[in-house]
Scaffold this motif. Sequence first.
Motif, PDB file in Angstrom:
ATOM      1  N   SER A   1       0.815  -1.208   0.000  1.00  0.00           N
ATOM      2  CA  SER A   1       0.000   0.000   0.000  1.00  0.00           C
ATOM      3  C   SER A   1       0.851   1.263   0.000  1.00  0.00           C
ATOM      4  N   LYS A   2       2.110   1.164   0.455  1.00  0.00           N
ATOM      5  CA  LYS A   2       2.980   2.328   0.553  1.00  0.00           C
ATOM      6  C   LYS A   2       3.716   2.634  -0.749  1.00  0.00           C
ATOM      7  N   LYS A   3       3.681   1.723  -1.701  1.00  0.00           N
ATOM      8  CA  LYS A   3       4.379   1.952  -2.961  1.00  0.00           C
ATOM      9  C   LYS A   3       3.779   3.157  -3.683  1.00  0.00           C
ATOM     10  N   PRO A   4       4.604   3.994  -4.286  1.00  0.00           N
ATOM     11  CA  PRO A   4       4.099   5.207  -4.952  1.00  0.00           C
ATOM     12  C   PRO A   4       3.012   4.926  -5.987  1.00  0.00           C
ATOM     13  N   GLU A   5       3.115   3.813  -6.698  1.00  0.00           N
ATOM     14  CA  GLU A   5       2.122   3.503  -7.734  1.00  0.00           C
ATOM     15  C   GLU A   5       0.802   3.025  -7.153  1.00  0.00           C
ATOM     16  N   ASN A   6       0.767   2.728  -5.843  1.00  0.00           N
ATOM     17  CA  ASN A   6      -0.463   2.221  -5.227  1.00  0.00           C
ATOM     18  C   ASN A   6      -1.125   3.218  -4.270  1.00  0.00           C
ATOM     19  N   ARG A   7      -0.432   4.268  -3.899  1.00  0.00           N
ATOM     20  CA  ARG A   7      -0.972   5.191  -2.899  1.00  0.00           C
ATOM     21  C   ARG A   7      -2.285   5.812  -3.340  1.00  0.00           C
ATOM     22  N   HIS A   8      -2.390   6.163  -4.607  1.00  0.00           N
ATOM     23  CA  HIS A   8      -3.622   6.811  -5.091  1.00  0.00           C
ATOM     24  C   HIS A   8      -4.780   5.828  -5.230  1.00  0.00           C
ATOM     25  N   LEU A   9      -4.534   4.555  -4.959  1.00  0.00           N
ATOM     26  CA  LEU A   9      -5.583   3.550  -5.015  1.00  0.00           C
ATOM     27  C   LEU A   9      -6.236   3.329  -3.641  1.00  0.00           C
ATOM     28  N   ASN A  10      -5.775   4.065  -2.630  1.00  0.00           N
ATOM     29  CA  ASN A  10      -6.337   3.976  -1.295  1.00  0.00           C
ATOM     30  C   ASN A  10      -7.277   5.144  -1.041  1.00  0.00           C
ATOM     31  N   ARG A  11      -8.431   4.855  -0.472  1.00  0.00           N
ATOM     32  CA  ARG A  11      -9.362   5.932  -0.124  1.00  0.00           C
ATOM     33  C   ARG A  11      -8.866   6.722   1.070  1.00  0.00           C
ATOM     34  N   TYR A  12      -8.295   6.042   2.069  1.00  0.00           N
ATOM     35  CA  TYR A  12      -7.748   6.686   3.258  1.00  0.00           C
ATOM     36  C   TYR A  12      -6.317   6.208   3.441  1.00  0.00           C
ATOM     37  N   ARG A  13      -5.430   7.131   3.744  1.00  0.00           N
ATOM     38  CA  ARG A  13      -4.018   6.737   3.816  1.00  0.00           C
ATOM     39  C   ARG A  13      -3.662   6.031   5.117  1.00  0.00           C
ATOM     40  N   ASP A  14      -4.579   6.030   6.122  1.00  0.00           N
ATOM     41  CA  ASP A  14      -4.292   5.298   7.351  1.00  0.00           C
ATOM     42  C   ASP A  14      -5.100   4.013   7.464  1.00  0.00           C
ATOM     43  N   VAL A  15      -5.716   3.576   6.370  1.00  0.00           N
ATOM     44  CA  VAL A  15      -6.405   2.287   6.328  1.00  0.00           C
ATOM     45  C   VAL A  15      -5.812   1.508   5.158  1.00  0.00           C
ATOM     46  N   ALA A  16      -4.944   0.576   5.481  1.00  0.00           N
ATOM     47  CA  ALA A  16      -4.208  -0.158   4.450  1.00  0.00           C
ATOM     48  C   ALA A  16      -4.365  -1.654   4.660  1.00  0.00           C
ATOM     49  N   PRO A  17      -4.310  -2.427   3.580  1.00  0.00           N
ATOM     50  CA  PRO A  17      -4.408  -3.888   3.722  1.00  0.00           C
ATOM     51  C   PRO A  17      -3.077  -4.493   4.156  1.00  0.00           C
ATOM     52  N   TYR A  18      -3.147  -5.430   5.096  1.00  0.00           N
ATOM     53  CA  TYR A  18      -1.940  -6.163   5.465  1.00  0.00           C
ATOM     54  C   TYR A  18      -1.462  -6.970   4.263  1.00  0.00           C
ATOM     55  N   ASP A  19      -0.149  -7.073   4.124  1.00  0.00           N
ATOM     56  CA  ASP A  19       0.424  -7.800   2.985  1.00  0.00           C
ATOM     57  C   ASP A  19       0.081  -9.286   3.023  1.00  0.00           C
ATOM     58  N   HIS A  20       0.065  -9.871   4.214  1.00  0.00           N
ATOM     59  CA  HIS A  20      -0.077 -11.324   4.302  1.00  0.00           C
ATOM     60  C   HIS A  20      -1.493 -11.804   3.979  1.00  0.00           C
ATOM     61  N   SER A  21      -2.493 -10.917   4.040  1.00  0.00           N
ATOM     62  CA  SER A  21      -3.871 -11.343   3.778  1.00  0.00           C
ATOM     63  C   SER A  21      -4.549 -10.540   2.671  1.00  0.00           C
ATOM     64  N   ARG A  22      -3.804  -9.694   1.982  1.00  0.00           N
ATOM     65  CA  ARG A  22      -4.425  -8.850   0.959  1.00  0.00           C
ATOM     66  C   ARG A  22      -4.877  -9.670  -0.239  1.00  0.00           C
ATOM     67  N   ILE A  23      -5.925  -9.178  -0.896  1.00  0.00           N
ATOM     68  CA  ILE A  23      -6.394  -9.809  -2.129  1.00  0.00           C
ATOM     69  C   ILE A  23      -5.466  -9.397  -3.265  1.00  0.00           C
ATOM     70  N   VAL A  24      -4.966 -10.377  -3.997  1.00  0.00           N
ATOM     71  CA  VAL A  24      -4.045 -10.121  -5.110  1.00  0.00           C
ATOM     72  C   VAL A  24      -4.801 -10.321  -6.413  1.00  0.00           C
ATOM     73  N   LEU A  25      -4.887  -9.272  -7.213  1.00  0.00           N
ATOM     74  CA  LEU A  25      -5.549  -9.369  -8.510  1.00  0.00           C
ATOM     75  C   LEU A  25      -4.675 -10.164  -9.478  1.00  0.00           C
ATOM     76  N   LYS A  26      -5.317 -10.937 -10.339  1.00  0.00           N
ATOM     77  CA  LYS A  26      -4.574 -11.881 -11.175  1.00  0.00           C
ATOM     78  C   LYS A  26      -4.235 -11.344 -12.555  1.00  0.00           C
ATOM     79  N   LYS A  27      -4.995 -10.362 -13.029  1.00  0.00           N
ATOM     80  CA  LYS A  27      -4.673  -9.830 -14.348  1.00  0.00           C
ATOM     81  C   LYS A  27      -4.761  -8.311 -14.314  1.00  0.00           C
TER      82      LYS A  27
END
Length: 487
Positions: free
Chosen positions: A46-72
């Motif tokens: 969630s902290k990567k520059p290319e992903n920051r604008h994909l978050n609605r709130y900057r203090d609500v982020a998905p944990y890496d170990h349980s995040r949903i990973v898009l396949k395509k």
Amino acid sequence: MTSETPDAVGNVETEYLEINSKGAWPILFQHIRNESANNDYTCNESKKPENRHLNRYRDVAPYDHSRIVLKKGSSDYINANLVSVEGANRRYILSQGPLSNTAGHFWQMVWEQETQAILMLNKVIENKQIKCHQYWPTEDQTNQLMIFRDVNLEVEYVSKKNSTDYTTRTLRLTDMDTKESREILHFHYTTWPDFGVPQSPTSFLRFLVDVRSSGALDQNVGPPIVHCSAGIGRSGTFCLVDSCLVMIEKNGLNSVNVRDVLLEMRCSRMGLIQTPDQLRFSYAAIIEGHRELPTITVNGDNNLEINENHYDVVNNTNNSSSSSSLSSEDEEDEDDDDDGDEAPPLPPPRGDSLTRRMLSNSTSSPVTENENGIGPPNKPLPMEPPTLNRNNHNDNNIESVNGTIDNSKNSLTTTSSPSSPDSQNGIRRRNPEKLKKQVQDIKRKLKEAEDWQELKRSLFKPVTIGIGTMIIGGGVIALCSYLYLRG
């Protein structure tokens, strides 16, 4: 369902009544937040520059170990987590409300996870703020079709059924590459206020039973997607109540430790359940659901009936009207597609909205009950411990307030006026009111710590007097007697 009688008092209800009598919901809520913050889970994606604008709130982020990973697609990132509750054999995907530039990713997640139903627990516009992008077509639109070319998916409106507190839509999701289609149910709860609770456990239970009867929560289908605005408060409340009720149906009311279930869920997504009122409501809904779920029936027109005879026993302080009835400004068309819902370069923190709500409550006229009609008046609580960089940035979606929030100190720091002599001369003088408030905050925190220790002793660690204590006490008495006689 077990053979327990409806009047049986289990651990959940005993705990509820004791905490309620002490007014200790803020203390228990803070304890849960502190305990769940002691982890080493990362949110690096969630902290990567290319992903920051994909978050609605900057203090609500998905944990890496349980995040949903898009396949395509060009990115595999979406602000969503898979939350599993082992004891209930339940799986949920908790997600933020889509932004205009993530709506396609949202539907791609629905498709790839083979989700059968979406549970939306917020309105598009709440308190004059956009809380979620209009990501589905409605019967009012001309062609009743939305095309998401970035993921080659199209969504078509099929039908809608209205209930008192929610709307159930049927949507057709089609992969434009393979021409395969699926029907998706969209359960939209429209009377649950942000940071608040539903009007009553019974209205919430009607919604839950309708969702369950659709089969959307079954193990043989993909996990349902549950979202509100941030995907943690209202979403966490729904999943906690549903999971605990499943466990009670299997093993009885005494088998569930609500606090432990919530802590387990918070290991998969941060910040689930955002206020003491939501925690209190969860307990009340679990107790009421244990009593009333067997009596709820679905009629032919899909309207739900529930026996409400036991409601006042559980929520016996809820005598005033709920705040979930919205003001005229909030009655804006929830289906409006607002072109202004562009993803901010750096999204605002979710905590700001909660802090503004607390400040608004503190300046309103005194009341004997809080805005939800339950318990003591609201008082400010420390914000969720930050996990992301909270640099200050302007954002059009956030209303301005008189002052800035210092998250590291959980205090309100009033900014001096640019025209004041102190600011022009660069002199910073002590503010007596601010100093007084800081002293009061320190005293309040010490009092809460003492209250929590007392609550733990009364709830979880009963004090017992052992034989050793009696022996030591007897020895002291004998020694005192001996010294007295010799004197």
